[in-house]
Design a protein around this motif. Sequence first.
Motif, PDB file in Angstrom:
ATOM      1  N   ALA A 118      22.695  25.580  -6.577  1.00  0.00           N
ATOM      2  CA  ALA A 118      21.870  25.294  -5.399  1.00  0.00           C
ATOM      3  C   ALA A 118      20.550  24.665  -5.827  1.00  0.00           C
ATOM      4  O   ALA A 118      19.913  25.108  -6.789  1.00  0.00           O
ATOM      5  CB  ALA A 118      21.601  26.577  -4.618  1.00  0.00           C
ATOM      6  N   THR A 119      20.144  23.632  -5.112  1.00  0.00           N
ATOM      7  CA  THR A 119      18.884  22.955  -5.404  1.00  0.00           C
ATOM      8  C   THR A 119      17.703  23.841  -5.039  1.00  0.00           C
ATOM      9  O   THR A 119      17.672  24.449  -3.970  1.00  0.00           O
ATOM     10  CB  THR A 119      18.795  21.634  -4.633  1.00  0.00           C
ATOM     11  N   ARG A 120      16.744  23.913  -5.949  1.00  0.00           N
ATOM     12  CA  ARG A 120      15.525  24.682  -5.730  1.00  0.00           C
ATOM     13  C   ARG A 120      14.320  23.800  -6.072  1.00  0.00           C
ATOM     14  O   ARG A 120      14.418  22.874  -6.857  1.00  0.00           O
ATOM     15  CB  ARG A 120      15.484  25.926  -6.627  1.00  0.00           C
ATOM     16  N   ILE A 121      13.182  24.129  -5.472  1.00  0.00           N
ATOM     17  CA  ILE A 121      11.922  23.501  -5.847  1.00  0.00           C
ATOM     18  C   ILE A 121      11.304  24.332  -6.961  1.00  0.00           C
ATOM     19  O   ILE A 121      11.093  25.543  -6.798  1.00  0.00           O
ATOM     20  CB  ILE A 121      10.958  23.403  -4.652  1.00  0.00           C
ATOM     21  N   ALA A 122      11.063  23.700  -8.090  1.00  0.00           N
ATOM     22  CA  ALA A 122      10.548  24.433  -9.248  1.00  0.00           C
ATOM     23  C   ALA A 122       9.242  25.136  -8.897  1.00  0.00           C
ATOM     24  O   ALA A 122       8.320  24.531  -8.338  1.00  0.00           O
ATOM     25  CB  ALA A 122      10.321  23.462 -10.408  1.00  0.00           C
ATOM     26  N   GLY A 123       9.188  26.421  -9.210  1.00  0.00           N
ATOM     27  CA  GLY A 123       7.974  27.195  -9.014  1.00  0.00           C
ATOM     28  C   GLY A 123       7.721  27.652  -7.593  1.00  0.00           C
ATOM     29  O   GLY A 123       6.707  28.315  -7.333  1.00  0.00           O
ATOM     30  N   GLN A 124       8.623  27.329  -6.659  1.00  0.00           N
ATOM     31  CA  GLN A 124       8.406  27.734  -5.265  1.00  0.00           C
ATOM     32  C   GLN A 124       8.900  29.167  -5.065  1.00  0.00           C
ATOM     33  O   GLN A 124      10.098  29.432  -5.066  1.00  0.00           O
ATOM     34  CB  GLN A 124       9.120  26.797  -4.293  1.00  0.00           C
ATOM     35  N   LEU A 125       7.975  30.077  -4.888  1.00  0.00           N
ATOM     36  CA  LEU A 125       8.322  31.455  -4.606  1.00  0.00           C
ATOM     37  C   LEU A 125       8.596  31.627  -3.123  1.00  0.00           C
ATOM     38  O   LEU A 125       8.212  30.793  -2.298  1.00  0.00           O
ATOM     39  CB  LEU A 125       7.184  32.386  -5.044  1.00  0.00           C
ATOM     40  N   LEU A 126       9.255  32.721  -2.782  1.00  0.00           N
ATOM     41  CA  LEU A 126       9.620  32.968  -1.394  1.00  0.00           C
ATOM     42  C   LEU A 126       8.396  32.950  -0.483  1.00  0.00           C
ATOM     43  O   LEU A 126       8.427  32.388   0.615  1.00  0.00           O
ATOM     44  CB  LEU A 126      10.344  34.312  -1.279  1.00  0.00           C
ATOM     45  N   CYS A 130      -1.393  14.347  -3.276  1.00  0.00           N
ATOM     46  CA  CYS A 130       0.036  14.303  -3.612  1.00  0.00           C
ATOM     47  C   CYS A 130       0.660  15.700  -3.585  1.00  0.00           C
ATOM     48  O   CYS A 130       0.145  16.638  -4.203  1.00  0.00           O
ATOM     49  CB  CYS A 130       0.237  13.688  -4.996  1.00  0.00           C
ATOM     50  N   CYS A 131       1.774  15.839  -2.863  1.00  0.00           N
ATOM     51  CA  CYS A 131       2.617  17.031  -2.917  1.00  0.00           C
ATOM     52  C   CYS A 131       3.794  16.709  -3.837  1.00  0.00           C
ATOM     53  O   CYS A 131       4.701  15.972  -3.447  1.00  0.00           O
ATOM     54  CB  CYS A 131       3.123  17.402  -1.518  1.00  0.00           C
ATOM     55  N   HIS A 132       3.765  17.251  -5.036  1.00  0.00           N
ATOM     56  CA  HIS A 132       4.792  16.940  -6.026  1.00  0.00           C
ATOM     57  C   HIS A 132       5.846  18.043  -6.016  1.00  0.00           C
ATOM     58  O   HIS A 132       5.544  19.208  -6.286  1.00  0.00           O
ATOM     59  CB  HIS A 132       4.160  16.820  -7.413  1.00  0.00           C
ATOM     60  N   HIS A 133       7.086  17.662  -5.697  1.00  0.00           N
ATOM     61  CA  HIS A 133       8.192  18.624  -5.661  1.00  0.00           C
ATOM     62  C   HIS A 133       9.187  18.257  -6.758  1.00  0.00           C
ATOM     63  O   HIS A 133       9.891  17.253  -6.649  1.00  0.00           O
ATOM     64  CB  HIS A 133       8.882  18.608  -4.299  1.00  0.00           C
ATOM     65  N   GLU A 134       9.231  19.064  -7.786  1.00  0.00           N
ATOM     66  CA  GLU A 134      10.213  18.861  -8.858  1.00  0.00           C
ATOM     67  C   GLU A 134      11.415  19.739  -8.568  1.00  0.00           C
ATOM     68  O   GLU A 134      11.295  20.959  -8.449  1.00  0.00           O
ATOM     69  CB  GLU A 134       9.606  19.218 -10.215  1.00  0.00           C
ATOM     70  N   LEU A 135      12.579  19.107  -8.457  1.00  0.00           N
ATOM     71  CA  LEU A 135      13.787  19.826  -8.097  1.00  0.00           C
ATOM     72  C   LEU A 135      14.557  20.274  -9.329  1.00  0.00           C
ATOM     73  O   LEU A 135      14.555  19.608 -10.367  1.00  0.00           O
ATOM     74  CB  LEU A 135      14.684  18.943  -7.218  1.00  0.00           C
ATOM     75  N   GLY A 136      15.215  21.390  -9.195  1.00  0.00           N
ATOM     76  CA  GLY A 136      16.114  21.885 -10.230  1.00  0.00           C
ATOM     77  C   GLY A 136      17.259  22.616  -9.553  1.00  0.00           C
ATOM     78  O   GLY A 136      17.349  22.658  -8.328  1.00  0.00           O
TER      79      GLY A 136
END
Length: 389
Positions: free
Chosen positions: A368-376, A357-363
Motif C-alpha cells: 500500500a502506498t504511504r506518504i513517508a513520515g505521515q503519522l495518523l 512547497c508541500c513535498h510528499h515522498e511516497l513509499g
Amino acid sequence: MISTLAVANYRSLLNLRVPLGRLNLVTGANGSGKSNLYRALRLLALSAEGGVIPALAKEGGIGSTLWAGPERFTRSVLRGETEPSGQRSKPIRLRLGFGAEDFGYSISLGLPRPNTGSMFDLDPEIKRECLWAGPFYRAASLLVDRRGSVVRVREKRKWVTFRENLPLSDSIFTEVAAPEVAPEVLLLRERVRSWRFYDQLRSDGEALARHPQLGTRTPVLHHDGRDLAAALQTIRENGDDLELQAAIEDAFPGSGLEISVQEGTRFLVKLRQPGMLRPLLASELSDGTLRYLLLAAALLTPRLPPLLVLNEPESSLHPELYPALARLIQQASERTQIWVVSHAPELVGHLARQPNCCHHELGKEMGATRIAGQLLEHQPQWPWPEDGG
C-alpha cells in the motif's frame, strides 16, 4: 484551492489522504504509487466531464483498478506473524474525493449487483456522490446527496428529490448542474473542468509545435503543445511579456523569442541565439529547448487554472535548465495551485526548498502506498460518506 485529496481502494492507494498547499511536489521510487496518485486526480477531473466510467474501462475495468490486498491490516499481519485474510466484510469501493475551503466532493464506484442478465455486468456503477459545504464531509453540511439513482438536493432545511432515475453511469456533474436547483454543482463542475494536466507535451521530431499552425488567440495551451506559437504570442499581447522574456533569458542567456506569420494565418516559433546569423526555426530546436518553451507557455498563461498539474516536466530537459524551470513553477504557484510529479533529484531539490512547497515522498508498506513520515495524527480529517451495499 484544494486542501485535501483523498483516495481509497484505487490500485496501491488503499486509503491515502494528501494535504495540499500552493505548490505540491510528489516524489518517490519507481513503483511507489506516484502514477496511481496522478491517475486518481485525473479520474476526479473526468468525473466532472462524464468520463470517469470510460476512463476506468480503458484501464481494464474497475476490477483491474481496485485495491488487490486485504480489507485491513491487523497488527499480527504487520508484524509478519500471520498472513492477511482474503475475506471481506463489505463490498469494496473505489472512492475519490477532494476538499477545499468552500466545498468538497466525493464519488464512490463499485461493480453492479451480480446476475442482472446484462452484458454490461462488469461496468462500474456510481454508488454514491456527495457535495458538501466546507473542507470535509459532515452530514449537517451535505448539500447534494446521490445514492444509487436517487439524487436529493438540500433546500434550506429540507431535502427535495431532484431525480429518481439518474443512470448509474452518469455523474451529478452532468445531470444536476442546474443553477436554479443546485448552483454549487455547477460552480464546482466548472472549477474542476478547468483543471489543467500537462503530461503529453510533445517535443519530438514530429511534434506539431515544430511546424506552422493556425494562429488564433490562445490563453490555454493545448495538452500536447500543438498551438505553442499562438500561446506564446497571446502571452506577449495579453499576458506578461516581460515575464516571458525573463524566463527565456533565465534559461538561454542572450536569446530572444520571435513569432513569425506565414501565409497570413499560420504562426511559427523562432529563437534568436547568440552567435547565430539567423533565428533558429522551431524545427531546428533541440527537444529540451522546445520543451522548456512549452512549459513556459503553460506556466505563464494569462488564464491560469485553479489547479495546474505537471507530470514529469523534466523529460527531455538538460539539468542546466532545472533551476530556470523551478523558478517558473514557483512564480506560477504564487498565482494558482501547482501539482508536480518528478523523478529528477536536482529539480526536486530546487522545488523542495521553496517556502510554500508541500513535498510528499511516497513509499510502500505491505503493497500500500504511504506518504513517508505521515503519522495518523498528521493526516487531514476525512470521513468517507457511507454508501451501503
